[in-house]
Design a protein around this motif. Structure first.
Motif, PDB file in Angstrom:
ATOM      1  N   GLU A  29      32.783 -11.065  22.642  1.00 53.92           N
ATOM      2  CA  GLU A  29      33.236 -12.400  22.263  1.00 53.92           C
ATOM      3  C   GLU A  29      34.230 -12.326  21.113  1.00 53.92           C
ATOM      4  OE1 GLU A  29      31.088 -16.467  20.868  1.00 53.92           O
ATOM      5  OE2 GLU A  29      30.014 -15.216  22.300  1.00 53.92           O
ATOM      6  N   ILE A  30      35.387 -12.928  21.339  1.00 53.08           N
ATOM      7  CA  ILE A  30      36.430 -12.986  20.314  1.00 53.08           C
ATOM      8  C   ILE A  30      36.811 -14.452  20.152  1.00 53.08           C
ATOM      9  CG2 ILE A  30      38.775 -12.317  19.660  1.00 53.08           C
ATOM     10  CD1 ILE A  30      38.401  -9.850  21.532  1.00 53.08           C
ATOM     11  N   GLU A  31      36.663 -14.964  18.937  1.00 51.59           N
ATOM     12  CA  GLU A  31      37.112 -16.333  18.671  1.00 51.59           C
ATOM     13  C   GLU A  31      38.606 -16.270  18.396  1.00 51.59           C
ATOM     14  OE1 GLU A  31      36.879 -19.754  15.245  1.00 51.59           O
ATOM     15  OE2 GLU A  31      35.191 -18.378  15.422  1.00 51.59           O
ATOM     16  N   LYS A  32      39.385 -16.866  19.310  1.00 49.63           N
ATOM     17  CA  LYS A  32      40.839 -16.846  19.151  1.00 49.63           C
ATOM     18  C   LYS A  32      41.299 -18.174  18.573  1.00 49.63           C
ATOM     19  CE  LYS A  32      41.716 -14.413  23.219  1.00 49.63           C
ATOM     20  NZ  LYS A  32      42.526 -14.266  24.383  1.00 49.63           N
ATOM     21  N   ILE A  33      42.097 -18.089  17.523  1.00 46.59           N
ATOM     22  CA  ILE A  33      42.694 -19.275  16.917  1.00 46.59           C
ATOM     23  C   ILE A  33      44.177 -19.215  17.260  1.00 46.59           C
ATOM     24  CG2 ILE A  33      43.182 -20.470  14.764  1.00 46.59           C
ATOM     25  CD1 ILE A  33      40.639 -19.081  13.624  1.00 46.59           C
ATOM     26  N   LEU A  34      44.597 -20.105  18.148  1.00 48.28           N
ATOM     27  CA  LEU A  34      45.990 -20.094  18.627  1.00 48.28           C
ATOM     28  C   LEU A  34      46.871 -20.894  17.671  1.00 48.28           C
ATOM     29  CD1 LEU A  34      45.351 -20.518  22.452  1.00 48.28           C
ATOM     30  CD2 LEU A  34      45.897 -18.420  21.206  1.00 48.28           C
ATOM     31  N   ILE A  35      47.606 -20.166  16.833  1.00 42.70           N
ATOM     32  CA  ILE A  35      48.399 -20.834  15.805  1.00 42.70           C
ATOM     33  C   ILE A  35      49.662 -21.478  16.360  1.00 42.70           C
ATOM     34  CG2 ILE A  35      47.470 -19.363  13.983  1.00 42.70           C
ATOM     35  CD1 ILE A  35      50.224 -17.934  13.964  1.00 42.70           C
ATOM     36  N   ASP A  36      50.054 -21.110  17.590  1.00 43.71           N
ATOM     37  CA  ASP A  36      51.228 -21.771  18.170  1.00 43.71           C
ATOM     38  C   ASP A  36      50.851 -23.155  18.705  1.00 43.71           C
ATOM     39  OD1 ASP A  36      49.701 -20.495  20.134  1.00 43.71           O
ATOM     40  OD2 ASP A  36      51.427 -19.909  21.342  1.00 43.71           O
ATOM     41  N   LYS A  37      49.564 -23.395  18.931  1.00 43.06           N
ATOM     42  CA  LYS A  37      49.115 -24.710  19.386  1.00 43.06           C
ATOM     43  C   LYS A  37      48.747 -25.615  18.215  1.00 43.06           C
ATOM     44  CE  LYS A  37      47.332 -24.152  24.006  1.00 43.06           C
ATOM     45  NZ  LYS A  37      46.175 -24.372  24.868  1.00 43.06           N
ATOM     46  N   ASP A  38      48.428 -25.019  17.073  1.00 43.36           N
ATOM     47  CA  ASP A  38      47.935 -25.791  15.935  1.00 43.36           C
ATOM     48  C   ASP A  38      48.580 -25.276  14.641  1.00 43.36           C
ATOM     49  OD1 ASP A  38      46.554 -27.138  13.996  1.00 43.36           O
ATOM     50  OD2 ASP A  38      44.566 -26.712  14.826  1.00 43.36           O
ATOM     51  N   PRO A  39      49.690 -25.907  14.237  1.00 35.35           N
ATOM     52  CA  PRO A  39      50.430 -25.440  13.049  1.00 35.35           C
ATOM     53  C   PRO A  39      49.579 -25.399  11.776  1.00 35.35           C
ATOM     54  CG  PRO A  39      51.726 -27.050  14.274  1.00 35.35           C
ATOM     55  CD  PRO A  39      50.362 -27.021  14.903  1.00 35.35           C
ATOM     56  N   ALA A  40      48.595 -26.261  11.669  1.00 38.46           N
ATOM     57  CA  ALA A  40      47.731 -26.250  10.479  1.00 38.46           C
ATOM     58  C   ALA A  40      46.967 -24.931  10.388  1.00 38.46           C
ATOM     59  CB  ALA A  40      46.760 -27.426  10.509  1.00 38.46           C
ATOM     60  N   ARG A  41      46.616 -24.375  11.525  1.00 41.34           N
ATOM     61  CA  ARG A  41      45.887 -23.100  11.540  1.00 41.34           C
ATOM     62  C   ARG A  41      46.813 -21.949  11.124  1.00 41.34           C
ATOM     63  NH1 ARG A  41      40.659 -23.738  13.830  1.00 41.34           N
ATOM     64  NH2 ARG A  41      40.232 -21.963  12.487  1.00 41.34           N
ATOM     65  N   ARG A  42      48.124 -22.090  11.416  1.00 33.45           N
ATOM     66  CA  ARG A  42      49.099 -21.078  10.947  1.00 33.45           C
ATOM     67  C   ARG A  42      49.094 -21.049   9.422  1.00 33.45           C
ATOM     68  NH1 ARG A  42      53.752 -18.463  12.853  1.00 33.45           N
ATOM     69  NH2 ARG A  42      53.637 -19.579  14.820  1.00 33.45           N
ATOM     70  N   GLU A  43      49.131 -22.222   8.817  1.00 33.62           N
ATOM     71  CA  GLU A  43      49.085 -22.307   7.346  1.00 33.62           C
ATOM     72  C   GLU A  43      47.803 -21.675   6.818  1.00 33.62           C
ATOM     73  OE1 GLU A  43      51.352 -23.329   5.089  1.00 33.62           O
ATOM     74  OE2 GLU A  43      52.729 -23.511   6.780  1.00 33.62           O
ATOM     75  N   GLU A  44      46.697 -21.982   7.487  1.00 32.74           N
ATOM     76  CA  GLU A  44      45.397 -21.412   7.099  1.00 32.74           C
ATOM     77  C   GLU A  44      45.442 -19.887   7.156  1.00 32.74           C
ATOM     78  OE1 GLU A  44      41.583 -20.741   9.751  1.00 32.74           O
ATOM     79  OE2 GLU A  44      41.798 -22.863   9.279  1.00 32.74           O
ATOM     80  N   MET A  45      46.010 -19.347   8.235  1.00 33.13           N
ATOM     81  CA  MET A  45      46.102 -17.899   8.399  1.00 33.13           C
ATOM     82  C   MET A  45      46.939 -17.287   7.278  1.00 33.13           C
ATOM     83  SD  MET A  45      47.986 -15.648  11.363  1.00 33.13           S
ATOM     84  CE  MET A  45      49.620 -15.832  10.614  1.00 33.13           C
ATOM     85  N   MET A  46      48.080 -17.889   6.974  1.00 33.26           N
ATOM     86  CA  MET A  46      48.972 -17.340   5.954  1.00 33.26           C
ATOM     87  C   MET A  46      48.308 -17.382   4.580  1.00 33.26           C
ATOM     88  SD  MET A  46      52.590 -18.744   7.532  1.00 33.26           S
ATOM     89  CE  MET A  46      53.293 -19.036   5.955  1.00 33.26           C
ATOM     90  N   THR A  47      47.570 -18.457   4.306  1.00 31.73           N
ATOM     91  CA  THR A  47      46.858 -18.571   3.033  1.00 31.73           C
ATOM     92  C   THR A  47      45.745 -17.537   2.955  1.00 31.73           C
ATOM     93  OG1 THR A  47      47.336 -20.931   2.925  1.00 31.73           O
ATOM     94  CG2 THR A  47      45.499 -20.138   1.585  1.00 31.73           C
ATOM     95  N   ARG A  48      45.032 -17.389   4.049  1.00 26.15           N
ATOM     96  CA  ARG A  48      43.869 -16.495   4.092  1.00 26.15           C
ATOM     97  C   ARG A  48      44.256 -15.026   4.063  1.00 26.15           C
ATOM     98  NH1 ARG A  48      39.296 -16.917   8.825  1.00 26.15           N
ATOM     99  NH2 ARG A  48      37.856 -15.557   7.760  1.00 26.15           N
TER     100      ARG A  48
END
Length: 86
Positions: A29-48
């Motif tokens: 099981e891999i939880e995938k966070i698709l940052i191209d579908k959700d720009p807010a998650r891209r920001e989260e990834m860059m911050t994290r």
């Protein structure tokens, strides 16, 4: 098995290679966070992570990095013990 979280996009070949490697090592099981579908998650990834590229992989709360980092960890013999530690 630890929780695997992977920041990804839908068309990223390195994301697919990372997923393949993890599955070869027994991850189901891999939880995938698709940052191209959700720009807010891209920001989260860059911050994290402090990085802009995908994939960015977490095993539990440990930031492993991208595909090259994951592959190097595997070649050094560190990936399987990390996956079995949880």
């Amino acid at each position: 098995m630890p929780k695997i979280v992977m920041y990804s996009t839908q068309v990223c070949p390195y994301c697919q290679m990372a997923e393949r490697l993890l599955r070869q090592r027994g991850v189901q099981e891999i939880e995938k966070i698709l940052i191209d579908k959700d720009p807010a998650r891209r920001e989260e990834m860059m911050t994290r992570t402090g990085r802009r590229t995908v994939p960015q992989i977490y095993i539990d709360e440990r930031h492993v990095g991208g595909y090259d980092d994951l592959s190097a960890l595997d070649r050094a013999g560190g990936l399987v013990p990390l996956l079995q530690a949880a």
